[in-house]
Design a protein around this motif. Structure first.
Motif, PDB file in Angstrom:
ATOM      1  N   THR A  67     -94.007 104.911  44.279  1.00 33.72           N
ATOM      2  CA  THR A  67     -93.620 105.051  43.046  1.00 33.72           C
ATOM      3  C   THR A  67     -94.743 105.923  42.144  1.00 33.72           C
ATOM      4  O   THR A  67     -96.069 105.864  42.465  1.00 33.72           O
ATOM      5  CB  THR A  67     -93.268 103.851  42.390  1.00 33.72           C
ATOM      6  OG1 THR A  67     -94.494 102.989  42.389  1.00 33.72           O
ATOM      7  CG2 THR A  67     -92.143 102.977  42.895  1.00 33.72           C
ATOM      8  N   SER A  68     -94.356 106.938  41.174  1.00 35.96           N
ATOM      9  CA  SER A  68     -95.114 107.454  40.554  1.00 35.96           C
ATOM     10  C   SER A  68     -94.701 107.814  39.110  1.00 35.96           C
ATOM     11  O   SER A  68     -94.642 108.624  38.373  1.00 35.96           O
ATOM     12  CB  SER A  68     -95.208 109.128  41.158  1.00 35.96           C
ATOM     13  OG  SER A  68     -94.134 109.636  41.266  1.00 35.96           O
ATOM     14  N   ASP A  69     -93.892 106.401  38.510  1.00 32.99           N
ATOM     15  CA  ASP A  69     -93.326 106.475  37.234  1.00 32.99           C
ATOM     16  C   ASP A  69     -94.576 106.337  36.096  1.00 32.99           C
ATOM     17  O   ASP A  69     -95.717 106.145  36.481  1.00 32.99           O
ATOM     18  CB  ASP A  69     -92.343 105.391  37.075  1.00 32.99           C
ATOM     19  CG  ASP A  69     -91.188 105.495  38.270  1.00 32.99           C
ATOM     20  OD1 ASP A  69     -90.867 104.621  39.029  1.00 32.99           O
ATOM     21  OD2 ASP A  69     -90.538 106.577  37.992  1.00 32.99           O
ATOM     22  N   SER A  70     -94.092 106.433  34.999  1.00 31.56           N
ATOM     23  CA  SER A  70     -94.822 106.237  33.939  1.00 31.56           C
ATOM     24  C   SER A  70     -95.618 104.715  33.854  1.00 31.56           C
ATOM     25  O   SER A  70     -94.906 103.898  34.635  1.00 31.56           O
ATOM     26  CB  SER A  70     -94.301 106.316  32.508  1.00 31.56           C
ATOM     27  OG  SER A  70     -93.394 105.495  32.274  1.00 31.56           O
ATOM     28  N   LYS A  71     -96.642 104.730  33.272  1.00 37.86           N
ATOM     29  CA  LYS A  71     -97.256 103.146  33.139  1.00 37.86           C
ATOM     30  C   LYS A  71     -96.359 102.339  32.702  1.00 37.86           C
ATOM     31  O   LYS A  71     -96.281 101.178  33.190  1.00 37.86           O
ATOM     32  CB  LYS A  71     -98.624 103.304  32.299  1.00 37.86           C
ATOM     33  CG  LYS A  71     -99.695 104.206  33.057  1.00 37.86           C
ATOM     34  CD  LYS A  71    -100.877 103.951  32.478  1.00 37.86           C
ATOM     35  CE  LYS A  71    -102.046 104.344  32.900  1.00 37.86           C
ATOM     36  NZ  LYS A  71    -103.379 104.547  32.220  1.00 37.86           N
ATOM     37  N   SER A  72     -95.538 102.645  31.602  1.00 36.72           N
ATOM     38  CA  SER A  72     -94.682 101.470  30.955  1.00 36.72           C
ATOM     39  C   SER A  72     -93.525 100.960  31.942  1.00 36.72           C
ATOM     40  O   SER A  72     -93.121  99.952  32.300  1.00 36.72           O
ATOM     41  CB  SER A  72     -94.179 101.928  29.847  1.00 36.72           C
ATOM     42  OG  SER A  72     -93.286 103.349  29.818  1.00 36.72           O
ATOM     43  N   VAL A  73     -93.262 102.090  32.932  1.00 37.78           N
ATOM     44  CA  VAL A  73     -91.926 101.850  33.626  1.00 37.78           C
ATOM     45  C   VAL A  73     -92.411 101.286  34.957  1.00 37.78           C
ATOM     46  O   VAL A  73     -91.949 100.137  35.418  1.00 37.78           O
ATOM     47  CB  VAL A  73     -91.170 103.256  34.057  1.00 37.78           C
ATOM     48  CG1 VAL A  73     -90.550 103.164  35.344  1.00 37.78           C
ATOM     49  CG2 VAL A  73     -90.524 103.707  33.112  1.00 37.78           C
ATOM     50  N   ARG A  74     -93.655 101.573  35.376  1.00 36.55           N
ATOM     51  CA  ARG A  74     -94.136 100.893  36.520  1.00 36.55           C
ATOM     52  C   ARG A  74     -94.610  99.294  36.257  1.00 36.55           C
ATOM     53  O   ARG A  74     -94.266  98.615  37.176  1.00 36.55           O
ATOM     54  CB  ARG A  74     -95.442 101.657  37.058  1.00 36.55           C
ATOM     55  CG  ARG A  74     -95.956 100.977  38.532  1.00 36.55           C
ATOM     56  CD  ARG A  74     -97.051 101.974  39.032  1.00 36.55           C
ATOM     57  NE  ARG A  74     -98.293 102.038  38.225  1.00 36.55           N
ATOM     58  CZ  ARG A  74     -99.283 102.308  38.970  1.00 36.55           C
ATOM     59  NH1 ARG A  74     -99.438 103.039  39.987  1.00 36.55           N
ATOM     60  NH2 ARG A  74    -100.638 102.305  38.124  1.00 36.55           N
TER      61      ARG A  74
END
Length: 205
Positions: free
Chosen positions: A180-187
């Protein structure tokens, strides 16, 4: 003075020189891995920075994966010590698993995003050097103990296998973070959900 309290003798002579050279090679390799990733790392740049011959690099680390393995062991030892301090205080299983996630993420802050994924990917790589027993991985050992404690205290189901649950939890976490390489909030939301699902699978019926 007994053996336990005796001062540790520092290596001298050739052994001290060997350890110092190995340290320079390791640190130069980690710096290059942070810059280019393991696959793209230039051994020539590493030996130039360390001031050693190419053969010296391969004497200490037969492959670039061996550098990663050394880094993995150092980081795991570091976070296992922090985890041990956490579980020495009053806590519950959800808190322990969330702490484990936080500590794994702390490795990313220390080594950078590129190298972090390389270290985690090493767990799944067919080129991984021959590994030790699971008992040589202190974080796994501590998470196994925590799940066993929770089962003994009826915080987890009696049929839960602490070893398999701990391995599934940590390997699943590593795989999730590797892919995964999503935004911090999504992660953050994804990881919170991951812990929730893992706990649900262990809760008493």
């Amino acid at each position: 003075m007994d053996a336990v309290n005796a001062p540790t003798q520092r290596p001298r002579g050739r052994e001290a020189q060997r350890l110092e050279t190995r340290k320079r090679v390791f640190e130069a390799a980690v710096t290059e891995f942070k810059r280019a990733g393991t696959a793209g790392a230039d051994v020539g740049a590493i030996i130039d920075t360390a001031g050693v011959a190419r053969g010296t690099f391969y004497f200490h680390f037969p492959s670039k994966e061996h550098v990663l393995l050394e880094l993995e062991r150092r980081e795991e030892t570091r976070i296992a010590k922090e985890f041990a301090r956490f579980v020495a205080r009053p806590h519950d299983l959800p808190g322990a698993l969330r702490k484990a996630v936080q500590l794994v993420l702390s490795v990313e802050r220390r080594v950078g995003a590129i190298l972090f994924k390389d270290v985690l990917g090493l767990h799944f790589a067919p080129t991984r050097p021959p590994d030790d027993e699971w008992t040589d991985h202190p974080l796994i050992v501590l998470v196994v103990e925590e799940i066993g404690r929770a089962r003994d205290n009826s915080e987890a189901a009696q049929e839960v296998d602490p070893f398999h649950s701990a391995v599934f939890f940590l390997l699943g976490l590593y795989a999730l973070l590797t892919t995964t390489s999503d935004s911090k909030s999504v992660r953050a939301a994804m990881l919170d959900n991951y812990v929730t699902v893992a706990l649900r699978g262990m809760e008493p019926r």
